[in-house]
Design an enzyme around this catalytic site. Sequence first.
Site, short mmCIF file in Angstrom:
data_model
loop_
_atom_site.label_atom_id
_atom_site.label_comp_id
_atom_site.label_asym_id
_atom_site.label_seq_id
_atom_site.Cartn_x
_atom_site.Cartn_y
_atom_site.Cartn_z
N LYS A 1 -1.84 -3.51 -8.18
CA LYS A 1 -2.75 -2.45 -8.61
C LYS A 1 -3.03 -2.49 -10.10
CE LYS A 1 -2.67 0.49 -4.63
NZ LYS A 1 -2.16 1.66 -3.90
N ARG B 1 4.22 -1.43 0.76
CA ARG B 1 2.98 -2.00 1.29
C ARG B 1 2.52 -3.07 0.30
NH1 ARG B 1 -2.44 -1.37 0.42
NH2 ARG B 1 -3.80 -1.51 2.24
N1 HH2 Z 1 -3.35 1.53 -1.16
C1 HH2 Z 1 -4.50 0.97 -0.78
C2 HH2 Z 1 -4.92 1.10 0.54
N2 HH2 Z 1 -4.19 1.77 1.45
N3 HH2 Z 1 -2.26 2.99 1.99
C3 HH2 Z 1 -1.11 3.55 1.62
N4 HH2 Z 1 -0.36 4.22 2.51
N5 HH2 Z 1 -0.65 3.47 0.33
C4 HH2 Z 1 -1.35 2.82 -0.63
O1 HH2 Z 1 -0.90 2.80 -1.80
C5 HH2 Z 1 -2.59 2.21 -0.27
C6 HH2 Z 1 -3.02 2.32 1.08
C7 HH2 Z 1 -5.33 0.24 -1.77
O2 HH2 Z 1 -6.48 -0.16 -1.16
P1 HH2 Z 1 -7.51 -1.21 -1.67
O3 HH2 Z 1 -7.70 -0.99 -3.12
O4 HH2 Z 1 -8.67 -1.10 -0.78
O5 HH2 Z 1 -6.87 -2.62 -1.55
P2 HH2 Z 1 -5.74 -3.24 -0.66
O6 HH2 Z 1 -5.91 -2.72 0.72
O7 HH2 Z 1 -5.98 -4.73 -0.78
O8 HH2 Z 1 -4.44 -2.82 -1.29
#
Ligand code: HH2
Length: 278
Positions: free
Chosen positions: A222, A257
């Site tokens: 992130k 995750r």
């Molecule tokens: N972060 C992302 C997506 N889903 N779900 C949970 N439970 N916790 C998180 O921190 C979380 C999540 C970030 O999403 P995105 O920026 O779309 O990218 P990526 O899915 O590749 O991490």
Amino acid sequence: MTRAWRIRGGSIPLDRTRIMGIVNVTPDSFSDGGRHATQDAAVAHGLALLAEGADVLDVGGESTRPGAQPVPAEEEAARVVPVVRRLAEAGAIISVDTMKASVAQAALAAGARIVNDVTAGRDPAMLPLVAREGAGVVLMHMQGEPRTMQQAPRYHDVVKEVAQHLHERARAATAAGVAPEAIALDPGIGFGKTQEHNLALLRGLPEIAMLGYPVLVGASRKGFLGALTGVADPADRVEASLAAHVLAAERGASIVRVHDVKAHKRALAVADALLEGP
Ligand code: HH2
């Protein structure tokens, strides 16, 4: 006593830090050809993460990146359902990363066992669905919505407010009939948070763990890790992600995750062995 996270048709023992591998099915092309190619790639990626030691595969068809545009439910379901089905058939435990109950329902019917909802049940049909299906659920904290959440995140006391919100959402879930053992909570790193907020939440994880539910942390690659390390390329933030997740495990995270499963499997094997000691 080993705790466990109840999911549809079983449970995941939390005797060590569990790894949720990220499988994105978010094509740039909306043509059918693009969709099939993307789905094949997503399945191959999921199988690779499984071989590397992922305990759960989190399949998502809508990006929640800051500024991301929403995807219609039909398109999101068309992206994720075939991938969920194929990975579930291959023996993986699948969670579906969606904020839409209709997409969650289709994914559960295709073999998903957990719903990962970054809005913690904002869709009024979501928590009743999770209850009815006996699915596991991740309830995540987000301030605002993905399109605008990074514009001006503001808290008086971020750890207290996030913990209170998650506690309230867990109560809403149990009121809807979700088993308490099926609930995991997530502070939502990067979702309507500044770098300081993210760091405060990782430091303050024990306060969230004290609510009594398994805690999931998603710091993988992130932006705040890029800011701390000066690494612009998200794919090059593996070490930064490991540092964040190892310390999160020490502070009470039960599930992380991540994009980089192999590296986390190795780092957490050491961290977990140290944490088990007297
Ligand atoms: N972060 C992302 C997506 N889903 N779900 C949970 N439970 N916790 C998180 O921190 C979380 C999540 C970030 O999403 P995105 O920026 O779309 O990218 P990526 O899915 O590749 O991490």
